[in-house]
Design an enzyme around this catalytic site. Structure first.
Site, PDB file in Angstrom:
ATOM      1  N   HIS A 121     -36.477   5.238   3.758  1.00 27.54           N
ATOM      2  CA  HIS A 121     -35.694   5.457   2.544  1.00 27.54           C
ATOM      3  C   HIS A 121     -34.367   6.144   2.869  1.00 27.54           C
ATOM      4  CE1 HIS A 121     -35.273   7.458  -1.624  1.00 27.54           C
ATOM      5  NE2 HIS A 121     -34.752   6.250  -1.655  1.00 27.54           N
ATOM      6  N   ASP A 173     -18.929  -8.479  10.458  1.00 27.03           N
ATOM      7  CA  ASP A 173     -18.275  -9.650  11.027  1.00 27.03           C
ATOM      8  C   ASP A 173     -18.200  -9.505  12.545  1.00 27.03           C
ATOM      9  OD1 ASP A 173     -16.026  -7.959  11.598  1.00 27.03           O
ATOM     10  OD2 ASP A 173     -15.126  -8.445   9.663  1.00 27.03           O
ATOM     11  N   HIS A 229     -11.514   1.075   4.838  1.00 26.99           N
ATOM     12  CA  HIS A 229     -12.120   0.465   6.029  1.00 26.99           C
ATOM     13  C   HIS A 229     -12.318   1.497   7.137  1.00 26.99           C
ATOM     14  CE1 HIS A 229     -13.388  -2.718   8.661  1.00 26.99           C
ATOM     15  NE2 HIS A 229     -12.427  -2.459   9.527  1.00 26.99           N
ATOM     16  N   TYR A 243     -12.928  -8.117   6.819  1.00 28.05           N
ATOM     17  CA  TYR A 243     -13.672  -7.148   6.004  1.00 28.05           C
ATOM     18  C   TYR A 243     -15.006  -7.678   5.492  1.00 28.05           C
ATOM     19  CZ  TYR A 243      -9.134  -4.979   6.334  1.00 28.05           C
ATOM     20  OH  TYR A 243      -7.963  -4.457   6.822  1.00 28.05           O
ATOM     21  N   ALA A 244     -15.601  -8.627   6.177  1.00 27.82           N
ATOM     22  CA  ALA A 244     -16.921  -9.145   5.805  1.00 27.82           C
ATOM     23  C   ALA A 244     -17.974  -8.227   6.418  1.00 27.82           C
ATOM     24  CB  ALA A 244     -17.091 -10.587   6.277  1.00 27.82           C
ATOM     25  N   ASN A 245     -18.097  -7.048   5.803  1.00 23.92           N
ATOM     26  CA  ASN A 245     -18.987  -6.003   6.299  1.00 23.92           C
ATOM     27  C   ASN A 245     -19.640  -5.303   5.115  1.00 23.92           C
ATOM     28  OD1 ASN A 245     -17.836  -6.124   9.109  1.00 23.92           O
ATOM     29  ND2 ASN A 245     -16.025  -5.376   8.046  1.00 23.92           N
TER      30      ASN A 245
END
EC number: 5.4.99.62
Length: 139
Positions: A20, A28, A106, A128-130
């Site tokens: 938890h 990316d 970022h 920014y595909a994170n």
């Protein structure tokens, strides 16, 4: 042979070891990954697997209560951002819980990622595909 969604042994182990509030970063191909954070490198070639494919598989096995995203995705990668939000909306219905979404710069995102339980690198080559997925409990 294992027949559930995650066949990759490292990824399956990472998901099973999350407790938890622990975070797993899906990123990316370009996000820097420090040596002291567990790395699951799924990248085969540009675009394989995609960020969204990886997110779909991971979120099938991980109960998610919160997500952290870089603010820059809104302007620099609106298609992925829209798909990410739609995925979380669908997942909320499946999990029957609210997923809290937080945005940071970022630079801040990279610092948070460095404290993840593990980082899953995809073949995604768009900016920014994170996302950092924080584990909840299904009870």
């Amino acid at each position: 042979m294992k027949k559930s969604a995650v066949l990759n042994a490292q990824l399956s182990h990472l998901i099973a070891s999350v407790g938890h509030t622990d975070g797993i970063t899906i990123c990316d191909a370009g996000l820097p990954i420090p040596n002291d954070v567990a790395r699951v490198d799924l990248a085969l070639t540009q675009g394989v697997p995609t960020f969204l494919q990886t997110l779909e598989v991971v979120s099938h096995e991980l109960f998610i209560e919160r997500a952290l995203i870089a603010e820059e995705i809104k302007l620099k990668n609106p298609q992925i951002h829209t798909a990410l939000l739609a995925h979380f909306q669908t997942l909320e219905q499946v999990q029957q819980n609210k997923i809290f979404i937080e945005y940071v710069s970022h630079e801040e995102f990279k610092q948070f990622a460095n404290h993840s339980k593990g980082i899953v690198r995809t073949g995604e080559c768009s900016p920014y595909a994170n996302v950092i997925l924080y584990s909840g409990v299904p009870f």
